[in-house]
Design an enzyme around this catalytic site. Structure first.
Site, short mmCIF file in Angstrom:
data_model
loop_
_atom_site.label_atom_id
_atom_site.label_comp_id
_atom_site.label_asym_id
_atom_site.label_seq_id
_atom_site.Cartn_x
_atom_site.Cartn_y
_atom_site.Cartn_z
N GLU A 82 -4.82 -4.59 10.59
CA GLU A 82 -4.11 -3.65 11.09
C GLU A 82 -4.29 -2.66 12.27
O GLU A 82 -5.00 -2.02 12.06
CB GLU A 82 -4.45 -2.49 9.83
CG GLU A 82 -4.16 -2.88 8.32
CD GLU A 82 -3.27 -2.33 7.02
OE1 GLU A 82 -1.98 -2.67 7.02
OE2 GLU A 82 -3.79 -0.99 7.16
N ASN A 127 0.97 -1.69 -0.53
CA ASN A 127 -0.24 -0.13 0.00
C ASN A 127 1.09 1.53 -0.10
O ASN A 127 2.07 1.87 1.11
CB ASN A 127 -0.62 -0.46 1.13
CG ASN A 127 -2.06 0.80 1.46
OD1 ASN A 127 -2.01 1.93 0.60
ND2 ASN A 127 -2.67 1.33 2.42
N SER A 141 2.88 -1.69 9.84
CA SER A 141 5.37 -2.58 10.25
C SER A 141 5.64 -3.22 10.32
O SER A 141 6.40 -3.77 11.04
CB SER A 141 5.40 -1.64 12.06
OG SER A 141 4.82 0.26 12.11
N GLU A 169 -6.97 4.68 7.66
CA GLU A 169 -6.62 6.27 7.47
C GLU A 169 -7.79 6.63 6.71
O GLU A 169 -7.91 7.90 7.23
CB GLU A 169 -5.57 6.02 6.31
CG GLU A 169 -4.01 6.28 7.52
CD GLU A 169 -2.96 5.53 6.06
OE1 GLU A 169 -3.17 5.53 5.05
OE2 GLU A 169 -2.05 5.30 7.20
N GLY A 226 3.11 2.71 10.86
CA GLY A 226 3.78 3.77 10.66
C GLY A 226 4.79 4.10 11.25
O GLY A 226 5.58 4.62 11.88
N LYS A 274 0.23 4.09 -0.52
CA LYS A 274 -0.68 5.61 0.08
C LYS A 274 -0.22 6.45 -0.87
O LYS A 274 -0.56 6.39 -2.42
CB LYS A 274 -0.20 5.67 1.82
CG LYS A 274 -0.37 4.91 2.20
CD LYS A 274 -0.18 4.60 3.95
CE LYS A 274 -0.29 3.54 4.10
NZ LYS A 274 -0.05 3.33 6.31
N HIS A 317 -9.67 1.06 4.82
CA HIS A 317 -8.01 1.70 5.96
C HIS A 317 -8.33 2.77 6.84
O HIS A 317 -9.18 3.36 7.12
CB HIS A 317 -7.62 1.63 4.95
CG HIS A 317 -6.39 1.55 5.70
ND1 HIS A 317 -5.63 3.45 6.43
CD2 HIS A 317 -4.30 1.16 5.32
CE1 HIS A 317 -4.04 2.61 6.49
NE2 HIS A 317 -3.86 1.68 5.39
P1 13P Z 1 3.10 0.59 7.89
O1 13P Z 1 3.63 -0.46 7.06
O2 13P Z 1 4.12 1.75 7.08
O3 13P Z 1 3.27 0.33 8.99
O4 13P Z 1 1.94 0.48 7.06
C1 13P Z 1 1.03 0.02 7.11
C2 13P Z 1 -0.84 0.23 6.31
O5 13P Z 1 -1.51 1.72 6.97
C3 13P Z 1 -0.54 -0.52 5.18
O6 13P Z 1 -2.13 -0.65 4.94
#
Ligand code: 13P
Length: 256
Positions: free
Chosen positions: A172, A13, A219, A102, A178, A15, A100
């Site tokens: 997640e 992903n 992560s 976010e 992150g 983003k 997601h």
């Molecule tokens: P990270 O791997 O940067 O923690 O992000 C995970 C994520 O949100 C994947 O959709």
């Protein structure tokens, strides 16, 4: 935990982290690198919407699959700015990330919107990747299991999984995304069992085991990926930060 197929699913992903030029350059490097790897994995790349056509072109006749980071729930109509599942299918997309954290946080996506997106994605023959997971506050309140079970139930109750449909659930935990620190694998395995039970409350056990894959995101990196996936573990991973650079992402894939 039984899985849809024996291949470990790795979804990247990206983003909103890369320019168009950076995206295409990364895809080219990954294709070269992946061709040399022998691991038992299926790789899907989820760039931004504007990058989908260019990435689709590069992935033609390759084993790497295309994913989208979001979708709208109507096939067409007066919905300014949205992207329909049918257009994603036309572009050659297979995986569609839905719900997601976010988007739940910044775009105020609700459970109802997420369920409609799942239904529309499946109706187009695409595979939704439903993201679920608790915030730190919910975890501290002792609500982790309940939050995840509620998200599954809200997104999937009333959804029909026809033969041939596939569904991916990505656990997640919001607070580790992150952060550079994943949860302990045992914790992800435990929540995967909670998810599986929630799924069995909605679909048949046979459908859950043959059509739904449970993966982990948050992560994931080269050092920890092997502890999450493989025999008796999870069906795959959803990778953010560690998929943005070809060298480190290929090193991660090399672990499989
Ligand atoms: P990270 O791997 O940067 O923690 O992000 C995970 C994520 O949100 C994947 O959709």
């Amino acid at each position: 935990m039984p899985n849809l197929n024996s291949k470990i699913l790795v979804l990247a992903n990206w983003k909103v982290n890369l320019s168009l030029a950076e995206t295409l350059a990364l895809v080219k490097k990954l294709l070269t690198g992946v061709a040399k790897l022998k691991g038992n994995f299926e790789l899907g790349l989820c760039p931004t919407f504007p990058a989908l056509p260019g990435v689709a072109k590069l992935l033609q006749k390759k084993k790497v699959l295309l994913g989208a980071q979001n979708v709208f729930w109507k096939p067409n109509g007066p919905y300014t700015g949205e992207i329909s599942p049918s257009v994603l299918r036309e572009l050659g997309v297979k995986y569609v990330i839905v719900g997601h954290s976010e988007r739940r946080q910044y775009l105020k996506e609700t459970d109802i919107m997420i369920r409609q997106k799942i239904a529309a994605t499946l109706a187009e023959g695409l595979t939704p990747v439903l993201c679920v997971g608790e915030t730190f506050a919910e975890r501290q309140a002792g609500q982790k299991d309940i939050v995840v079970a509620r998200q599954i139930s809200a997104a999937l109750t009333g959804i029909t999984l026809s033969p041939g449909h596939e569904l991916v659930i990505a656990y997640e935990p919001v607070w580790v995304i992150g952060s550079g620190r994943a949860v302990a694998p045992e914790e992800a395995f435990y929540i995967a069992r909670v998810i599986r039970q929630s799924l069995i409350d909605i679909f048949s056990t046979r459908m859950v085991d043959s059509q739904i894959k449970i993966i982990y995101g948050g992560s994931v990196n080269t050092s920890n990926i092997a502890s999450f996936v493989g025999r008796g573990k999870l069906g795959g991973v959803l990778v953010g930060g560690a998929s943005l650079e070809a060298k480190s992402f290929l090193a991660l894939l090399k672990q499989l």
